[in-house]
Design a protein around this motif. Structure first.
Motif, short mmCIF file in Angstrom:
data_model
loop_
_atom_site.label_atom_id
_atom_site.label_comp_id
_atom_site.label_asym_id
_atom_site.label_seq_id
_atom_site.Cartn_x
_atom_site.Cartn_y
_atom_site.Cartn_z
N LEU A 75 33.31 62.11 79.19
CA LEU A 75 33.93 63.44 79.16
C LEU A 75 34.63 63.72 77.84
N HIS A 76 35.34 62.74 77.30
CA HIS A 76 36.08 62.98 76.06
C HIS A 76 35.14 63.21 74.89
N ARG A 77 33.96 62.60 74.91
CA ARG A 77 32.98 62.81 73.84
C ARG A 77 32.32 64.18 73.99
N LEU A 78 32.06 64.59 75.22
CA LEU A 78 31.48 65.92 75.44
C LEU A 78 32.45 67.02 75.00
N TRP B 58 50.49 57.20 79.68
CA TRP B 58 50.29 57.55 81.08
C TRP B 58 50.72 56.43 82.02
N SER B 59 51.22 56.80 83.17
CA SER B 59 51.68 55.83 84.17
C SER B 59 50.49 55.16 84.83
N GLY B 60 50.78 54.09 85.55
CA GLY B 60 49.74 53.37 86.28
C GLY B 60 49.05 54.24 87.30
N ASN B 61 49.78 55.16 87.91
CA ASN B 61 49.18 56.05 88.90
C ASN B 61 48.11 56.94 88.29
N VAL B 62 48.37 57.43 87.07
CA VAL B 62 47.39 58.27 86.40
C VAL B 62 46.15 57.45 86.03
N ILE B 63 46.36 56.25 85.51
CA ILE B 63 45.24 55.38 85.16
C ILE B 63 44.40 55.06 86.39
N ASN B 64 45.06 54.75 87.51
CA ASN B 64 44.33 54.46 88.74
C ASN B 64 43.53 55.66 89.21
N ALA B 65 44.09 56.86 89.02
CA ALA B 65 43.36 58.07 89.39
C ALA B 65 42.12 58.24 88.53
N LEU B 66 42.24 57.96 87.24
CA LEU B 66 41.09 58.08 86.34
C LEU B 66 40.02 57.04 86.67
N ILE B 67 40.44 55.87 87.12
CA ILE B 67 39.48 54.85 87.53
C ILE B 67 38.74 55.29 88.79
N LYS B 68 39.48 55.84 89.77
CA LYS B 68 38.85 56.32 91.01
C LYS B 68 37.89 57.47 90.74
N LEU B 69 38.29 58.38 89.85
CA LEU B 69 37.41 59.49 89.51
C LEU B 69 36.17 59.00 88.76
N GLY B 70 36.34 57.93 88.00
CA GLY B 70 35.18 57.34 87.33
C GLY B 70 34.14 56.84 88.31
N THR C 183 40.99 61.35 73.78
CA THR C 183 40.73 60.20 72.92
C THR C 183 41.72 59.07 73.18
N THR C 184 41.37 57.90 72.67
CA THR C 184 42.24 56.73 72.81
C THR C 184 43.61 56.99 72.19
N ASN C 185 43.65 57.55 70.98
CA ASN C 185 44.93 57.83 70.33
C ASN C 185 45.79 58.76 71.17
N GLN C 186 45.18 59.78 71.74
CA GLN C 186 45.92 60.74 72.58
C GLN C 186 46.46 60.06 73.83
N MET C 187 45.66 59.21 74.44
CA MET C 187 46.10 58.49 75.64
C MET C 187 47.28 57.58 75.32
N GLN C 188 47.21 56.90 74.18
CA GLN C 188 48.29 56.00 73.79
C GLN C 188 49.59 56.77 73.54
N GLN C 189 49.49 57.97 72.96
CA GLN C 189 50.67 58.78 72.69
C GLN C 189 51.33 59.28 73.97
N LEU C 190 50.51 59.54 75.00
CA LEU C 190 51.04 60.07 76.26
C LEU C 190 51.64 58.98 77.15
N GLY D 184 45.57 42.84 70.06
CA GLY D 184 46.01 43.90 69.15
C GLY D 184 44.93 44.91 68.81
N PHE D 185 43.74 44.74 69.36
CA PHE D 185 42.65 45.66 69.05
C PHE D 185 42.94 47.04 69.62
N LYS D 186 42.53 48.06 68.89
CA LYS D 186 42.86 49.45 69.22
C LYS D 186 42.52 49.82 70.65
N TYR D 187 41.40 49.35 71.15
CA TYR D 187 40.92 49.76 72.48
C TYR D 187 41.24 48.73 73.57
#
Length: 248
Positions: free
Chosen positions: A153-156, A220-232, A211-218, A17-20
């Protein structure tokens, strides 16, 4: 992480249940997958982990026991986290868990893999920990270090938008987790090299644009998350977390 701290105080951060929790699972899975690939490639046989954490890394690595690896030791300073691990994991009979502070651990054994994922932001003296555990690393072994990135990136974006006073400033959540500092790619690399290690690879773990809150509201699908992991992987300087593989 001083010897006077009761590390059980931070165990709620590892509950579902932790936020992150969701993003933790994303970057920890990538962290563990990278190590698993290195273990297979180099035919490493034994592993030492600093901390149990969310069980994600420990479960992925423990699944290699009796196959690729022959021994897996985990050091953990929180008794309550050890107790939860014993209940939840299916690998408890194969993994040696030692209740100890990292600063106090001693052994004559050498390990092919020493991993300290999301540990150094908690301890009093990161270089002391890396130098200490470097002495337990086998000649051709690898040390894996994972840390949150102050210059994610989100902090910058937050800083440039005037929403964040300083990218290196710890938040209330950071203090609740026992964080003592933020690293960036340059500073964590310096810890490794100052400790006498040679850096083999640097990758990012999850490119986080909002931010985490923004990501949770959107949602995002697994495809988007996988893309963010690959870009990371290819943008460690601005990824949410950084992974360094280093050798003697």
């Amino acid at each position: 992480m001083s010897n006077k701290e009761n590390l059980d105080n931070y165990d709620k951060a590892y509950d579902s249940g932790f936020k992150y929790n969701d993003e933790n699972s994303w970057f920890l899975t990538r962290y563990a997958q990278y190590m698993s690939q290195s273990i297979d490639k180099n035919k490493f046989k034994n592993i030492l982990s600093l901390g149990i954490g969310h069980h994600i890394v420990s479960d992925i690595l423990a699944a290699k026991l009796d196959k690729e690896i022959s021994k897996y030791v985990i050091l953990e300073g929180s008794k309550s986290i050890i107790d939860k691990f014993a209940i939840k994991t299916s690998h408890k009979d194969k993994v040696e868990v030692i209740h100890t502070y990292f600063e106090d651990y001693e052994t004559d054994e050498k390990f092919d893999v020493i991993e300290m994922g999301f540990v150094l932001e908690h301890v009093d003296d990161p270089e002391f920990i890396v130098k200490k555990f470097k002495s337990f690393l086998s000649e051709k072994g690898s040390m894996f270090i994972g840390v949150p990135n102050a210059r994610s990136l989100h902090r910058l974006i937050g800083f440039e938008a005037g929403l964040l006073e300083d990218v290196y400033k710890l938040s209330d959540y950071d203090h609740q987790l026992g964080h003592k500092r933020y690293f960036d790619l340059e500073s964590i690399s310096k810890v490794a090299t100052n400790s006498g290690l040679k850096i083999e690879n640097k990758i990012g773990l999850l490119l986080k644009p909002i931010t985490t809150n923004q990501m949770q509201q959107l949602s995002w699908s697994g495809n988007v998350i996988n893309a963010l992991i690959k870009l990371g992987d290819i943008n460690p300087e601005i990824s949410n977390c950084i992974l360094i593989e280093a050798k003697l």
